[in-house]
Every structure is written in structure tokens, then in C-alpha cells.
Design a protein around this motif. Structure first.
Motif, PDB file in Angstrom:
ATOM      1  N   GLY A 114       0.814  -1.137   0.046  1.00 42.66           N
ATOM      2  CA  GLY A 114       0.003   0.037  -0.105  1.00 42.66           C
ATOM      3  C   GLY A 114       0.558   1.221   0.034  1.00 42.66           C
ATOM      4  O   GLY A 114       2.051   1.295   0.544  1.00 42.66           O
ATOM      5  N   THR A 115       0.367   2.061  -0.604  1.00 42.98           N
ATOM      6  CA  THR A 115       1.077   3.483  -0.615  1.00 42.98           C
ATOM      7  C   THR A 115       0.194   4.475   0.335  1.00 42.98           C
ATOM      8  O   THR A 115      -1.008   4.353   0.699  1.00 42.98           O
ATOM      9  CB  THR A 115       1.225   4.210  -2.125  1.00 42.98           C
ATOM     10  N   TYR A 116       0.963   5.858   0.664  1.00 38.49           N
ATOM     11  CA  TYR A 116       0.577   6.750   1.717  1.00 38.49           C
ATOM     12  C   TYR A 116      -0.794   7.280   0.936  1.00 38.49           C
ATOM     13  O   TYR A 116      -1.993   7.328   1.606  1.00 38.49           O
ATOM     14  CB  TYR A 116       1.205   7.583   1.646  1.00 38.49           C
ATOM     15  N   ASN A 117      -1.113   7.665  -0.190  1.00 39.32           N
ATOM     16  CA  ASN A 117      -2.344   8.065  -0.811  1.00 39.32           C
ATOM     17  C   ASN A 117      -2.861   7.173  -1.744  1.00 39.32           C
ATOM     18  O   ASN A 117      -3.703   7.575  -2.814  1.00 39.32           O
ATOM     19  CB  ASN A 117      -2.032   9.178  -1.510  1.00 39.32           C
ATOM     20  N   GLY A 118      -2.907   5.854  -1.637  1.00 41.64           N
ATOM     21  CA  GLY A 118      -3.492   4.983  -2.503  1.00 41.64           C
ATOM     22  C   GLY A 118      -4.200   3.872  -1.682  1.00 41.64           C
ATOM     23  O   GLY A 118      -4.037   3.832  -0.719  1.00 41.64           O
TER      24      GLY A 118
END
Length: 140
Positions: A114-118
Motif C-alpha cells: 500500500g502507498t500513503y495516498n493509494g
């Protein structure tokens, strides 16, 4: 065979062992691969020095991989539990206008990212764990 939509290649799992299959939800990309080991029987007498293979010998296997997003708690939880319990339940792979492959598979890996804004994503790989059956789509 005409061009097919990638979303029509489905990976399904028997959630309860009763033969009812549900699509592994959230998959965005799927792939199935068939493999057969070669048994080399080449000798000094082989014609022209060309390699010879023993027909019908060797180990056959299949692997399935997929990646996607979390969407359905039931199938996500079941895939995770299969991995931790080391189970080999039945899976189906629907290949559009080709046929259906069915048999036991083991979850070889599950990766979460996972990514911070995804969105949170996962990747899954399965390895065949027994004989597979294939049912071709009838040609009309």
C-alpha cells in the motif's frame, strides 16, 4: 478465437468444500501458466545428434498468479487462511472461449502492499497440487 476481455479470465475458489465456486474478488490482473518437465533420452545414436525427449514423461504443473485490491472480505479471508493452514482446496480458472481448468492448488505466496495516498493491494500465487481437469468450451 477473437480478442477477449482480460476481466473475463476468472479465478474461483471453493470456499467451503461443497463444489460451489466463488470468484476471488478484487483481482485486477490474472495469469495461468502450464508447465511440463522434459525427460532427455538423447544418446550417441540419436539421429543427427539432435536431442530426444521421452513422450509422456516428466512432471506437469500449473501456476496461477493474480493481483488486485481488497474488495470482498469472505474470499480475501479464505485465501489468507488457506495459506496459513497449508490447505490445497479446489480452484477453477475460467479462460474465455477456451475452457475451464479445475483442481487443487496451494497458495504459494500472498504479498500485501500500500502507498500513503493509494489503496491497499495484494498479489497472490498458486501452485497446482494434484491432477487438473480441463473442460473445453464447445466449438459452435
Amino acid at each position: 478465437m477473437s480478442a477477449q476481455k482480460g476481466k473475463d479470465l476468472l479465478v474461483k475458489i471453493d470456499l467451503t468444500g461443497d463444489g460451489q465456486f466463488e470468484t476471488l474478488a478484487g483481482l485486477r490482473a490474472t495469469r495461468i501458466s502450464f508447465n511440463a518437465e522434459q525427460v532427455d533420452v538423447t544418446t550417441l545414436d540419436s539421429a543427427g545428434g539432435w536431442r530426444e525427449l521421452l513422450a509422456g514423461a516428466g512432471v506437469k504443473s500449473a501456476s496461477i498468479s493474480g493481483s488486485g485490491v481488497f474488495k470482498d472480505a469472505g474470499t480475501d479471508e479464505r485465501a489468507r487462511q488457506i495459506f496459513f493452514d497449508g490447505e490445497t482446496p479446489d480452484f477453477q480458472v475460467i479462460i474465455p472461449e477456451f475452457g475451464t481448468v479445475e483442481g487443487r492448488f496451494q497458495v504459494g505466496s500472498i504479498e500485501y502492499a500500500g502507498t500513503y495516498n493509494g489503496e491497499a493491494t495484494y498479489e497472490l500465487s498458486l501452485a497446482s497440487a494434484g491432477e487438473l481437469t480441463f473442460i473445453a468450451v464447445p466449438v459452435v
